[in-house]
Design an enzyme around this catalytic site. Sequence first.
Site, PDB file in Angstrom:
ATOM      1  N   LYS A 239     -84.944 123.034  26.245  1.00 53.69           N
ATOM      2  CA  LYS A 239     -85.907 121.976  26.459  1.00 53.69           C
ATOM      3  C   LYS A 239     -86.668 121.943  28.287  1.00 53.69           C
ATOM      4  O   LYS A 239     -86.652 123.529  28.926  1.00 53.69           O
ATOM      5  CB  LYS A 239     -84.772 121.206  26.972  1.00 53.69           C
ATOM      6  CG  LYS A 239     -85.851 119.476  28.052  1.00 53.69           C
ATOM      7  CD  LYS A 239     -84.775 118.960  28.622  1.00 53.69           C
ATOM      8  CE  LYS A 239     -85.620 117.772  29.179  1.00 53.69           C
ATOM      9  NZ  LYS A 239     -84.473 116.749  30.534  1.00 53.69           N
ATOM     10  N   HIS A 308     -75.460 113.780  26.946  1.00 53.54           N
ATOM     11  CA  HIS A 308     -75.669 114.714  27.375  1.00 53.54           C
ATOM     12  C   HIS A 308     -73.981 114.846  28.423  1.00 53.54           C
ATOM     13  O   HIS A 308     -73.924 115.874  28.712  1.00 53.54           O
ATOM     14  CB  HIS A 308     -76.646 114.085  28.834  1.00 53.54           C
ATOM     15  CG  HIS A 308     -77.056 115.228  28.948  1.00 53.54           C
ATOM     16  ND1 HIS A 308     -77.488 116.259  29.579  1.00 53.54           N
ATOM     17  CD2 HIS A 308     -76.773 116.024  30.797  1.00 53.54           C
ATOM     18  CE1 HIS A 308     -78.093 117.099  30.237  1.00 53.54           C
ATOM     19  NE2 HIS A 308     -77.751 117.505  31.238  1.00 53.54           N
ATOM     20  N   ARG A 311     -72.356 117.499  27.525  1.00 50.02           N
ATOM     21  CA  ARG A 311     -72.869 118.640  27.729  1.00 50.02           C
ATOM     22  C   ARG A 311     -72.287 119.324  29.051  1.00 50.02           C
ATOM     23  O   ARG A 311     -71.332 120.476  29.364  1.00 50.02           O
ATOM     24  CB  ARG A 311     -74.202 118.793  27.694  1.00 50.02           C
ATOM     25  CG  ARG A 311     -74.757 120.270  29.112  1.00 50.02           C
ATOM     26  CD  ARG A 311     -76.625 120.457  28.647  1.00 50.02           C
ATOM     27  NE  ARG A 311     -76.966 120.884  29.975  1.00 50.02           N
ATOM     28  CZ  ARG A 311     -77.567 121.659  29.166  1.00 50.02           C
ATOM     29  NH1 ARG A 311     -77.371 123.015  28.450  1.00 50.02           N
ATOM     30  NH2 ARG A 311     -78.131 123.031  30.213  1.00 50.02           N
ATOM     31  N   TYR A 344     -70.952 122.122  38.412  1.00 51.68           N
ATOM     32  CA  TYR A 344     -69.629 121.591  37.556  1.00 51.68           C
ATOM     33  C   TYR A 344     -68.386 122.028  38.186  1.00 51.68           C
ATOM     34  O   TYR A 344     -67.397 123.027  37.766  1.00 51.68           O
ATOM     35  CB  TYR A 344     -69.964 122.419  36.432  1.00 51.68           C
ATOM     36  CG  TYR A 344     -71.075 122.249  35.851  1.00 51.68           C
ATOM     37  CD1 TYR A 344     -71.626 120.354  34.942  1.00 51.68           C
ATOM     38  CD2 TYR A 344     -72.785 122.870  35.281  1.00 51.68           C
ATOM     39  CE1 TYR A 344     -72.501 120.371  34.246  1.00 51.68           C
ATOM     40  CE2 TYR A 344     -73.035 121.761  34.989  1.00 51.68           C
ATOM     41  CZ  TYR A 344     -73.494 120.861  33.991  1.00 51.68           C
ATOM     42  OH  TYR A 344     -74.220 120.482  34.196  1.00 51.68           O
TER      43      TYR A 344
END
Length: 387
Positions: A239, A308, A311, A344
């Site tokens: 993307k 999403h 992910r 994360y």
Amino acid sequence: MMESLGRVVSSKVGLPYRLIFPDTEQETVSSFLRDLAASDCSPSTLRSYAYDLLRWFRFLYGRFVPWERADRLDVRALVEHMRATPTANAIRRRNEGPAITNVVTQKRGPGATFSANSINHQLTVLSSFYDFALEMNLGPLMNPVPRQRGFGPRAYAHHNPMEQFRPPRRGTYRQRVPKPAWRGIPERAVASIFDSLTNHRDRALMSFWLSSGARAEELLGLRHGDYDFGEHTLVVTSKGTRNRDMVPASSDAFVWLALYMREGQPSSPGDPVWWTLHAKNRRPLGYSAARQMFSRAQKQLGSNWTLHDLRHTAAERMIADPSFTLVDVQTVLRHANVTTTTIYTQPRMEDVLEKVLEHYARPKPAPPGIEPEYDDVALRELLGLGE
């Protein structure tokens, strides 16, 4: 009535999208979209801009204001309208109340009105459109969208070197956007959702999302010839950059893919990998259908995680593995900047709460014993008071 006025039409030849309003093509918008296309903007970007401009043209039509004569107050009225008016999806869901927080995920469901990001995007599109029209001398006298604070030919052009730099504040009418946070799915919930899947296609998709960290649209765009069973890798169109990048995936995902392909799906080179399950009306699987599949798998659990979030879950698993470095995870996720990957590394509140409860549940050491009182005779002797 106003919602049915005008439309965005697609075309396979020339400009991918055009704005028809009210019943003729808007040449200025077409010229603007053609300018974006020449700047290498993706067709999805052109489609998004076209629909934002359609909303603007419809809004001005109801106010009897030509788009060339719109001013700042019209922009303010549009923002107020978007903050208070239900979206088309909310009307279809017949949900006119506030967004409800899911008891399982603690995530708020889709809101009834436009989100802060949608309003800010609308303002960005309008500002770009009027800037283009002014540069091309196509009619408007001014750009009605207020400039963002700090916007100018040079950042901090008259800054006092003795004072600290301060980031510019939000521009007028710009909405406050919540700080982004990652949303990994707990392992028990992942297992429950996976057990709810009923076919090899869905099991393969979920396994690839969880192991490769590919975005939903990237994996759905996979074609035969874009995977390697021997190397356990996929080639996806990233993307934004639209680069053809290689990403690794688990061996289990390729096992599910092989089982799915044995069911007789089209497998000529260049054909889409993922198809709908209707034999009489088979067509490539789109994002909306994949999202509905994932929602159905969560029905028994009562959760509202999104594609999403898979992910995010893949990133969480990699971060938790000591053999992965932060740069390794950045490479797999294809983040342009490692600071995006650091989101994360922040602990989830659920994990923190669990650790806190474990802390309070541990047996605490006994408090130290109380020392006996001083002997009166020894104390008087120490102080020289005699008997």
